[in-house]
Write a protein that holds these residues in place. Structure first.
Motif, PDB file in Angstrom:
ATOM      1  N   UNK A 194       2.619  87.599  91.010  1.00 25.86           N
ATOM      2  CA  UNK A 194       4.104  87.561  90.886  1.00 25.86           C
ATOM      3  C   UNK A 194       4.312  87.309  89.351  1.00 25.86           C
ATOM      4  N   UNK A 195       5.206  87.971  88.704  1.00 26.93           N
ATOM      5  CA  UNK A 195       5.591  87.910  87.545  1.00 26.93           C
ATOM      6  C   UNK A 195       5.928  86.614  87.097  1.00 26.93           C
ATOM      7  N   UNK A 196       5.111  85.855  86.069  1.00 24.14           N
ATOM      8  CA  UNK A 196       5.262  84.415  85.912  1.00 24.14           C
ATOM      9  C   UNK A 196       6.845  84.059  85.366  1.00 24.14           C
ATOM     10  N   UNK A 197       7.214  82.805  85.851  1.00 28.32           N
ATOM     11  CA  UNK A 197       8.579  82.319  85.467  1.00 28.32           C
ATOM     12  C   UNK A 197       8.458  81.622  84.414  1.00 28.32           C
ATOM     13  N   UNK A 198       9.243  81.865  83.339  1.00 27.48           N
ATOM     14  CA  UNK A 198       9.169  80.796  82.088  1.00 27.48           C
ATOM     15  C   UNK A 198       9.792  79.643  82.512  1.00 27.48           C
ATOM     16  N   UNK A 199       9.505  78.419  82.519  1.00 24.15           N
ATOM     17  CA  UNK A 199      10.314  77.416  83.150  1.00 24.15           C
ATOM     18  C   UNK A 199      11.368  77.093  81.998  1.00 24.15           C
ATOM     19  N   UNK A 200      12.597  76.948  82.581  1.00 25.41           N
ATOM     20  CA  UNK A 200      13.697  76.588  81.641  1.00 25.41           C
ATOM     21  C   UNK A 200      13.642  75.108  81.363  1.00 25.41           C
ATOM     22  N   UNK A 201      14.018  74.743  79.896  1.00 30.35           N
ATOM     23  CA  UNK A 201      13.667  73.643  79.575  1.00 30.35           C
ATOM     24  C   UNK A 201      15.281  72.991  79.327  1.00 30.35           C
ATOM     25  N   UNK A 202      15.208  71.718  80.004  1.00 27.42           N
ATOM     26  CA  UNK A 202      16.718  71.241  80.313  1.00 27.42           C
ATOM     27  C   UNK A 202      17.309  70.722  78.759  1.00 27.42           C
ATOM     28  N   UNK A 203      16.470  70.096  78.040  1.00 31.04           N
ATOM     29  CA  UNK A 203      16.981  69.525  76.816  1.00 31.04           C
ATOM     30  C   UNK A 203      17.601  70.496  75.831  1.00 31.04           C
ATOM     31  N   UNK A 204      16.668  71.763  75.672  1.00 32.74           N
ATOM     32  CA  UNK A 204      16.929  72.545  74.749  1.00 32.74           C
ATOM     33  C   UNK A 204      18.073  73.697  75.479  1.00 32.74           C
ATOM     34  N   UNK A 205      18.189  73.517  76.558  1.00 31.68           N
ATOM     35  CA  UNK A 205      18.947  74.497  77.380  1.00 31.68           C
ATOM     36  C   UNK A 205      18.743  75.865  77.021  1.00 31.68           C
ATOM     37  N   UNK A 206      17.378  76.071  77.131  1.00 34.33           N
ATOM     38  CA  UNK A 206      17.006  77.648  76.823  1.00 34.33           C
ATOM     39  C   UNK A 206      16.815  78.127  78.217  1.00 34.33           C
ATOM     40  N   UNK A 207      17.454  79.230  78.116  1.00 31.71           N
ATOM     41  CA  UNK A 207      17.365  80.008  79.614  1.00 31.71           C
ATOM     42  C   UNK A 207      16.484  81.237  79.522  1.00 31.71           C
TER      43      UNK A 207
END
Length: 580
Positions: free
Chosen positions: A214-227
Motif C-alpha cells: 500500500x502506497x507509503x504514508x509520509x508521516x506528518x511532522x507536528x512541529x514543522x506542521x509539514x503536511x
C-alpha cells in the motif's frame, strides 16, 4: 717389380682420395659456416710450434664453434638418426611445450589485468586505487573511473508471482529521536531522506514476502506542521507503473477492509520488534505468517529494518531500481532545480564549474556530537545547558565530556566547523573565486561562525540567493520540497563536499556514483587531519598542504566494492552496476 708395386699403391691412394664419400665429407666441412679449416693457407697441413704442439694459422673467426646438441640437431648438423640427435629433439620439444603451456595459463590473467575495470580496494582503513597517467584535476577524477562502470539496476531477473500473500502498510518516518534532532537542527533533510530510505526498503520487503504494498504514508511532522504527502514530492503514476513488473503497489487500503483505524492503532495489526538490519529470511520466518493470517498488516517502526549484505543480490538491485529509477520528483521540482544549477554556472557571466557544500553545523548537530568547539565561555555554558536538557542520560553531570570530546576529535568523529572546511579546501587548491552552493540549515553561531569560510570563499550562495521570493515561495508549502531542491542542485554540481556524515550526503554520493558521475569528485574530508593540524602549532603550511593532497587522493568518490565497507545507498557499485 718394386716400381710396379709402388705405382699400384699410388693409384689405389688416388682412387681412395677421390671417392664420393670423401668428396662429400670434404665439401660439407668446407661449406659449413661453423667449421674452419685447420690447414695452412698453403694447403700443406699444420706446422709444429716451438713446443711441438700443433698450431693453426687460421684467424679466430674461422675456428670451429661447438653448438649445443639440440641446436646442432635442429640445424641438421648431426645425423637425425643418431641417438644423440633423437634425445636432443625430445629435450627441445619438451622445452617448447612447457613455454607454450605457460603462455596459455598466464594469458587469461594478463588479459584480465589489461582489461580490468578501475576499482579501488580497501586494506584496513586505507584505500588503494589503480594508478593512471592522467594529470590531476581539481574538478575531475581519472577518466578510467567513470569509463569502467555503468548502471544496470534496470535489469530484471525476478519473476513476478501471480498471487499475493497479503497487504503491507508502512509509515515512512524516522524514529522519535531522529525526528527531534532534525527539528532542533532546523534542517529537514534528514526527515525527508529517511522517508526515501523507507520507501525503497518497503518495496524490497514486499518483494521478499510476495505481498502487495500500500502506497507509503509520509508521516506528518507536528512541529514543522509539514503536511507533505507522497504525491506532493514524487510522481505516483510513474512510480507504480515503473515497478509493476516487480511488485504490486496500490494507492490506498482496499475497500473491503473496513477496520482501517485498527491499521494505525491496534497491536493486532502491527508487526513490531523487527531488529535493525534484519535479514530477508527473518521476514519470511516471522512476518510473512502473520500477513497470511491477517491479510493486512502494518510494520512499525520501519527505519533501518532491512540489512544489505544478508539479502539476495536481486533484492538489493531492486532497491537500486526504486531509488535511482522509480522515485522521480515532480516536474516542477526538477525544473526549478535545473534553473538553480544553471544560475550557479553562469554567475560570473561565463559558464563555470561550481561546488556544492553540505554544511552540517546546526545547533542540534553540534549538541548531539558532544564535541568541543571554539567559542566564548557564554556559548559553551549555553551549549552545556542545551545538551543537559536534550540528552540528560548522556550528559550526566558533564564531568566526563571533556576527555570524550578530545578523543572523538582525534578520531575524526566531530563535525567540521565552517572555517575548518575552508582551510581544507584551500589546501586542496581551490581558490577564492570558486563558486560554492551551500546546502545547510541555520548554522550554529550565525554569521560570526560563517565569517572565516566566507572570507576564504566570498562566492557562497544558497537557493534563497539564487531564486526570487516568488519562485521559492511555492516550495515553502512543503519542507520536503525544499530538501529536494538542495538534493538536486548538489547532485548536478561539479564537486560535492560533505562536512559530516548523514543520509543526505550518502544518497548524493551514491547517486553520483550510479549515474556515471565517478568522473566528478565527491569529497569526504579527513576530519582527523584537522585535529592533527590544530594540535601541532609548529606544523608549516606546506607540510599540511602535502598531507591534505596525499590523504584526499582516494577520498573523492572513486569506485570500490560495496560490501562490507559501505551501505548500499552510498556505494551501489557491486549489486547495481556492471562493467562498461
Amino acid at each position: 717389380m718394386a716400381e710396379l708395386r709402388h705405382a699400384t699403391a699410388a693409384a689405389a691412394a688416388t682412387r681412395a682420395s677421390s671417392s664420393p664419400a670423401k668428396r662429400d665429407a670434404e665439401s660439407s666441412a668446407s661449406s659449413s659456416p661453423f667449421v674452419a679449416s685447420s690447414s695452412s693457407p698453403r694447403g700443406g697441413g699444420g706446422g709444429d710450434g716451438k713446443d711441438g704442439a700443433p698450431r693453426s694459422s687460421a684467424p679466430l673467426h674461422h675456428q670451429k664453434y661447438h653448438l649445443p646438441s639440440p641446436l646442432r640437431s635442429l640445424l641438421a648438423l648431426e645425423d637425425p638418426r643418431s641417438p644423440t640427435a633423437s634425445a636432443s629433439y625430445r629435450i627441445l620439444v619438451a622445452v617448447v611445450a612447457c613455454l607454450f603451456v605457460a603462455a596459455l595459463v598466464s594469458a587469461p590473467s594478463v588479459w584480465s589485468r589489461i582489461n580490468a575495470p578501475y576499482l579501488c580496494r580497501k586494506d584496513g582503513i586505507r584505500l588503494h586505487c589503480p594508478r593512471v597517467n592522467e594529470r590531476e584535476s581539481l574538478w575531475e577524477n581519472p577518466h578510467a573511473a567513470a569509463a569502467s562502470w555503468k548502471p544496470c539496476a534496470e535489469r530484471r531477473n525476478l519473476v513476478p508471482e501471480n498471487e499475493t500473500s497479503g497487504y503491507i502498510f508502512i509509515h515512512a518516518e524516522g524514529g522519535l529521536n531522529q525526528q527531534r534532532i532534525a527539528v532542533r537542527m532546523f534542517f529537514p533533510h534528514i526527515i525527508s531522506l529517511l522517508k526515501l530510505y523507507c520507501i525503497c526498503n518497503a518495496v524490497a520487503i514486499a518483494k521478499i514476502m510476495n505481498a502487495t504494498l500500500i502506497l507509503p504514508v509520509l508521516k506528518q511532522d507536528q512541529i514543522w506542521k509539514d503536511q507533505t504527502k507522497f504525491e506532493d514530492i514524487f510522481d505516483v503514476d510513474y512510480f507504480i507503473n515503473y515497478l509493476k513488473d516487480d511488485v504490486r503497489i496500490v494507492r490506498d487500503i482496499p475497500e473491503w477492509f473496513t477496520e482501517k483505524d485498527e491499521l494505525f492503532t491496534s497491536i493486532k495489526r502491527t508487526v513490531k520488534n523487527i531488529p535493525k538490519y534484519a535479514s530477508a529470511q527473518f521476514y519470511i520466518d516471522n512476518v510473512l505468517p502473520r500477513i497470511k493470517d491477517k491479510k493486512i498488516m502494518s510494520i512499525k517502526p520501519f527505519v533501518d529494518r532491512l540489512g544489505y549484505d544478508n539479502v539476495p543480490m536481486e533484492i538489493n538491485r531492486l532497491r537500486c531500481r526504486v531509488n535511482y529509477h522509480a522515485l522521480k520528483f515532480l516536474p516542477e521540482i526538477e525544473e526549478m532545480a535545473e534553473k538553480l544549477a544553471t544560475r550557479m554556472r553562469n554567475r560570473t557571466g561565463n559558464v563555470n564549474p561550481y561546488m556544492a557544500l553540505h554544511l552540517r553545523f546546526e545547533k542540534g548537530m553540534v549538541g548531539l556530537s558532544f564535541c568541543d568547539f571554539a567559542g566564548t565561555r557564554e556559548e559553551k555554558a549555553m551549549m552545556a545547558d542545551y545538551r543537559q536538557k536534550q540528552w540528560p542520560r548522556r550528559f550526566k553531570n558533564g564531568s566526563h565530556l571533556w576527555s570524550l570530546a578530545l578523543e572523538k576529535r582525534k578520531e575524526g568523529r566531530c563535525p567540521l566547523e565552517p572555517g575548518e572546511i575552508g582551510i581544507i579546501l584551500r589546501a586542496m587548491g581551490y581558490t577564492k573565486e570558486t563558486q560554492i552552493y551551500v546546502a545547510s540549515g541555520q548554522v550554529y553561531g550565525g554569521s560570526n561562525r560563517m565569517a572565516p569560510l566566507r572570507n576564504m570563499f566570498p562566492n557562497l550562495v544558497t537557493k534563497e540567493d539564487l531564486a526570487s521570493k516568488e519562485e521559492i515561495e511555492h516550495f515553502k508549502k512543503h519542507v520536503t520540497s525544499l530538501a529536494a531542491l538542495d538534493f538536486l542542485v548538489c547532485l548536478k554540481s561539479d564537486v560535492f563536499v560533505m562536512t559530516h556524515g548523514g543520509n543526505f550526503a550518502k544518497l548524493i554520493i551514491g547517486f553520483r556514483r550510479y549515474m556515471g558521475r565517478h568522473r566528478l569528485k565527491s569529497i569526504k574530508p579527513d576530519k582527523g587531519l584537522m585535529s592533527k593540524f590544530f594540535g601541532d602549532p609548529y606544523m608549516p603550511w606546506a607540510t599540511f598542504v602535502e598531507d591534505v593532497m596525499i590523504t584526499h587522493q582516494t577520498r573523492t568518490g572513486l569506485p570500490e566494492s560495496t560490501f562490507p565497507h559501505y551501505d548500499l545507498w552510498e556505494n551501489p557499485l557491486t549489486p547495481c552496476m556492471c562493467r562498461a
